[in-house]
Design a protein around this motif. Structure first.
Motif, mmCIF file in Angstrom:
data_model
loop_
_atom_site.group_PDB
_atom_site.id
_atom_site.type_symbol
_atom_site.label_atom_id
_atom_site.label_comp_id
_atom_site.label_asym_id
_atom_site.label_seq_id
_atom_site.Cartn_x
_atom_site.Cartn_y
_atom_site.Cartn_z
ATOM 1 N N HIS A 103 32.664 13.251 -31.461
ATOM 2 C CA HIS A 103 32.203 11.850 -30.676
ATOM 3 C C HIS A 103 30.835 11.432 -31.284
ATOM 4 O O HIS A 103 30.443 10.234 -31.628
ATOM 5 C CB HIS A 103 32.194 12.268 -29.362
ATOM 6 N N LEU A 104 30.046 12.784 -31.700
ATOM 7 C CA LEU A 104 28.427 12.206 -32.099
ATOM 8 C C LEU A 104 28.712 11.719 -33.462
ATOM 9 O O LEU A 104 28.098 10.955 -34.082
ATOM 10 C CB LEU A 104 27.627 13.706 -32.239
ATOM 11 N N LEU A 106 31.122 10.243 -34.914
ATOM 12 C CA LEU A 106 31.700 8.719 -34.852
ATOM 13 C C LEU A 106 30.393 7.796 -34.443
ATOM 14 O O LEU A 106 30.521 6.753 -34.927
ATOM 15 C CB LEU A 106 32.902 8.543 -33.842
ATOM 16 N N LYS A 107 29.642 8.164 -33.424
ATOM 17 C CA LYS A 107 28.533 7.370 -33.075
ATOM 18 C C LYS A 107 27.694 7.246 -34.446
ATOM 19 O O LYS A 107 26.986 5.881 -34.535
ATOM 20 C CB LYS A 107 27.856 7.919 -32.067
ATOM 21 N N LEU A 108 27.504 8.076 -35.318
ATOM 22 C CA LEU A 108 26.808 8.072 -36.505
ATOM 23 C C LEU A 108 27.489 7.377 -37.868
ATOM 24 O O LEU A 108 27.156 7.239 -38.978
ATOM 25 C CB LEU A 108 26.293 9.283 -36.937
ATOM 26 N N ASP A 109 28.719 6.650 -37.265
ATOM 27 C CA ASP A 109 29.507 6.481 -38.384
ATOM 28 C C ASP A 109 29.918 7.142 -39.561
ATOM 29 O O ASP A 109 30.082 6.908 -40.584
ATOM 30 C CB ASP A 109 28.990 5.088 -38.936
#
Length: 114
Positions: A103-104, A106-109
Motif C-alpha cells: 500500500h505504501l 502504491l501511494k509512492l507510485d
C-alpha cells in the motif's frame, strides 16, 4: 427490506471488536517477533501513552491473545508473549504487514511487490 447479519459479517465484527484500535495489531506484531517486557514495548512504540499501553495489554490478555508472566524480584519483572491461541494470528499479522508495505509503495507510485 431488513438485512440480516451473515456469519461472515459477524466474524468480521468479532475480529474488529477484538483487534480494533490503533495499537493492538502493532503490539501483537512486536510480540510475534519475541517475548517482550513492558519497557521494551514502550520503547518500540514511543508514541503510545503508558495508560493506553497498559489498557491494550490488559484487553489482549483478557481476550486470551497474549500471556502475562510475572517473575518475583525487586523490581518485579513482567513479560508478555503470544498465547497458544494468539499465535494463530501470526499469519494474519504478517499478511497485514505485507499488504501495508505494498500500500505504501502504491501511494509512492511504485510497483507493488506481489
Amino acid at each position: 427490506m431488513e438485512q440480516f447479519e451473515t456469519p461472515e459479517v459477524a466474524g468480521v465484527e468479532a475480529a474488529l471488536a477484538t483487534l480494533g484500535g490503533k495499537w493492538k495489531i502493532l503490539i501483537l506484531w512486536h510480540l510475534a517477533q519475541q517475548t517482550r517486557r513492558y519497557g521494551e514495548l514502550k520503547r518500540l512504540m514511543p508514541k503510545i501513552t503508558e495508560k493506553m499501553l497498559i489498557q491494550q495489554l490488559r484487553e489482549l490478555e483478557r481476550d486470551k491473545l497474549i500471556t502475562r508472566t510475572e517473575y518475583p524480584g525487586v523490581p518485579p519483572k513482567v513479560e508478555y508473549s503470544f498465547s497458544e491461541y494468539g499465535s494463530s494470528l501470526e499469519p494474519i499479522i504478517k499478511a497485514m504487514c505485507n499488504w501495508g508495505k505494498n500500500h505504501l509503495r502504491l501511494k509512492l507510485d511504485l510497483e507493488p511487490v506481489l
